[in-house]
Design a protein around this motif. Structure first.
Motif, PDB file in Angstrom:
ATOM      1  N   LEU A   8       0.838  -1.356   0.014  1.00  0.00           N
ATOM      2  CA  LEU A   8      -0.108  -0.048  -0.002  1.00  0.00           C
ATOM      3  C   LEU A   8       0.748   1.181  -0.062  1.00  0.00           C
ATOM      4  N   ASN A   9       0.423   2.265  -0.876  1.00  0.00           N
ATOM      5  CA  ASN A   9       0.934   3.633  -0.597  1.00  0.00           C
ATOM      6  C   ASN A   9      -0.099   4.340  -0.099  1.00  0.00           C
ATOM      7  N   SER A  10       0.244   5.945   0.187  1.00  0.00           N
ATOM      8  CA  SER A  10      -0.910   6.887   0.883  1.00  0.00           C
ATOM      9  C   SER A  10      -2.038   7.114  -0.070  1.00  0.00           C
ATOM     10  N   ILE A  11      -1.931   7.027  -1.481  1.00  0.00           N
ATOM     11  CA  ILE A  11      -3.113   7.309  -2.311  1.00  0.00           C
ATOM     12  C   ILE A  11      -4.231   5.993  -2.018  1.00  0.00           C
ATOM     13  N   ASP A  12      -3.554   4.697  -2.030  1.00  0.00           N
ATOM     14  CA  ASP A  12      -4.289   3.621  -1.739  1.00  0.00           C
ATOM     15  C   ASP A  12      -5.168   3.809  -0.274  1.00  0.00           C
ATOM     16  N   LEU A  13      -4.698   4.332   0.604  1.00  0.00           N
ATOM     17  CA  LEU A  13      -5.377   4.629   1.858  1.00  0.00           C
ATOM     18  C   LEU A  13      -6.292   5.843   1.774  1.00  0.00           C
ATOM     19  N   GLU A  14      -6.063   6.739   1.090  1.00  0.00           N
ATOM     20  CA  GLU A  14      -6.851   7.942   1.072  1.00  0.00           C
ATOM     21  C   GLU A  14      -7.840   8.091   0.153  1.00  0.00           C
ATOM     22  N   ARG A  15      -7.515   7.472  -1.130  1.00  0.00           N
ATOM     23  CA  ARG A  15      -8.773   7.734  -2.286  1.00  0.00           C
ATOM     24  C   ARG A  15      -9.456   6.303  -2.582  1.00  0.00           C
ATOM     25  N   GLY A  16      -8.587   5.082  -2.659  1.00  0.00           N
ATOM     26  CA  GLY A  16      -9.028   3.916  -3.015  1.00  0.00           C
ATOM     27  C   GLY A  16      -8.020   3.037  -3.463  1.00  0.00           C
ATOM     28  N   LEU A  17      -8.153   1.769  -3.467  1.00  0.00           N
ATOM     29  CA  LEU A  17      -7.124   0.770  -3.490  1.00  0.00           C
ATOM     30  C   LEU A  17      -7.255   0.383  -5.226  1.00  0.00           C
ATOM     31  N   VAL A  18      -6.333   0.792  -5.862  1.00  0.00           N
ATOM     32  CA  VAL A  18      -6.354   0.489  -7.268  1.00  0.00           C
ATOM     33  C   VAL A  18      -5.742  -0.832  -7.625  1.00  0.00           C
ATOM     34  N   LEU A  19      -6.282  -1.553  -8.129  1.00  0.00           N
ATOM     35  CA  LEU A  19      -5.896  -2.965  -8.259  1.00  0.00           C
ATOM     36  C   LEU A  19      -4.764  -3.018  -9.066  1.00  0.00           C
ATOM     37  N   PRO A  20      -3.589  -3.793  -8.790  1.00  0.00           N
ATOM     38  CA  PRO A  20      -2.563  -3.927  -9.683  1.00  0.00           C
ATOM     39  C   PRO A  20      -2.751  -4.503 -11.097  1.00  0.00           C
ATOM     40  N   ARG A  21      -1.956  -3.947 -12.148  1.00  0.00           N
ATOM     41  CA  ARG A  21      -2.144  -4.317 -13.520  1.00  0.00           C
ATOM     42  C   ARG A  21      -2.028  -5.694 -13.564  1.00  0.00           C
ATOM     43  N   ASP A  22      -1.299  -6.618 -12.847  1.00  0.00           N
ATOM     44  CA  ASP A  22      -1.040  -7.956 -12.929  1.00  0.00           C
ATOM     45  C   ASP A  22      -2.209  -8.724 -12.035  1.00  0.00           C
ATOM     46  N   SER A  23      -3.343  -8.045 -11.568  1.00  0.00           N
ATOM     47  CA  SER A  23      -4.356  -8.754 -10.883  1.00  0.00           C
ATOM     48  C   SER A  23      -4.885  -9.987 -11.591  1.00  0.00           C
ATOM     49  N   ASN A  24      -5.131 -11.136 -11.143  1.00  0.00           N
ATOM     50  CA  ASN A  24      -5.599 -12.378 -11.605  1.00  0.00           C
ATOM     51  C   ASN A  24      -7.147 -12.247 -11.582  1.00  0.00           C
TER      52      ASN A  24
END
Length: 105
Positions: A8-24
């Motif tokens: 996680l980074n600060s943006i994930d915690l403040e705005r929403g968790l963007v799923l990684p490009r390599d998500s299954n």
């Protein structure tokens, strides 16, 4: 079956968790717009939040993102930048989503 792991980074915690490009994503049911995922959240030690949390997964700017419900998880689990989350689907008498959180410290 793991869908993604992300530090996680600060943006994930403040705005929403963007799923990684390599998500299954084949382990997510197909959808357009928004889907609600009832999720059990547990620490790497096996401690669970008391109730399943409903996460809203939606497409924003062409990316999948956990929005409503995600901030509740981050707050209740005490997540910070650098912590790691793993989101997966576990089939155990029925489909069920789980998120395992691991604190970086």
């Amino acid at each position: 079956m793991e869908i993604f792991t992300k530090q996680l980074n600060s943006i994930d915690l403040e705005r929403g968790l963007v799923l990684p490009r390599d998500s299954n994503l084949e382990h997510l049911q197909p959808f357009h717009g928004t889907i609600e995922l009832s999720t059990i959240v547990e620490s790497s030690a096996g401690t669970r939040l008391p109730d399943p949390v409903t996460i809203h997964c939606s497409t924003r700017s062409g990316k999948l993102e956990f929005t409503r419900g995600w901030r509740d998880i981050a707050r209740d689990a005490g997540l910070k930048s650098g912590d790691i989350v793993t989101f997966y689907r576990e089939i155990n008498g029925g489909a069920q989503y789980k998120m395992r959180v691991r604190n970086a410290g």
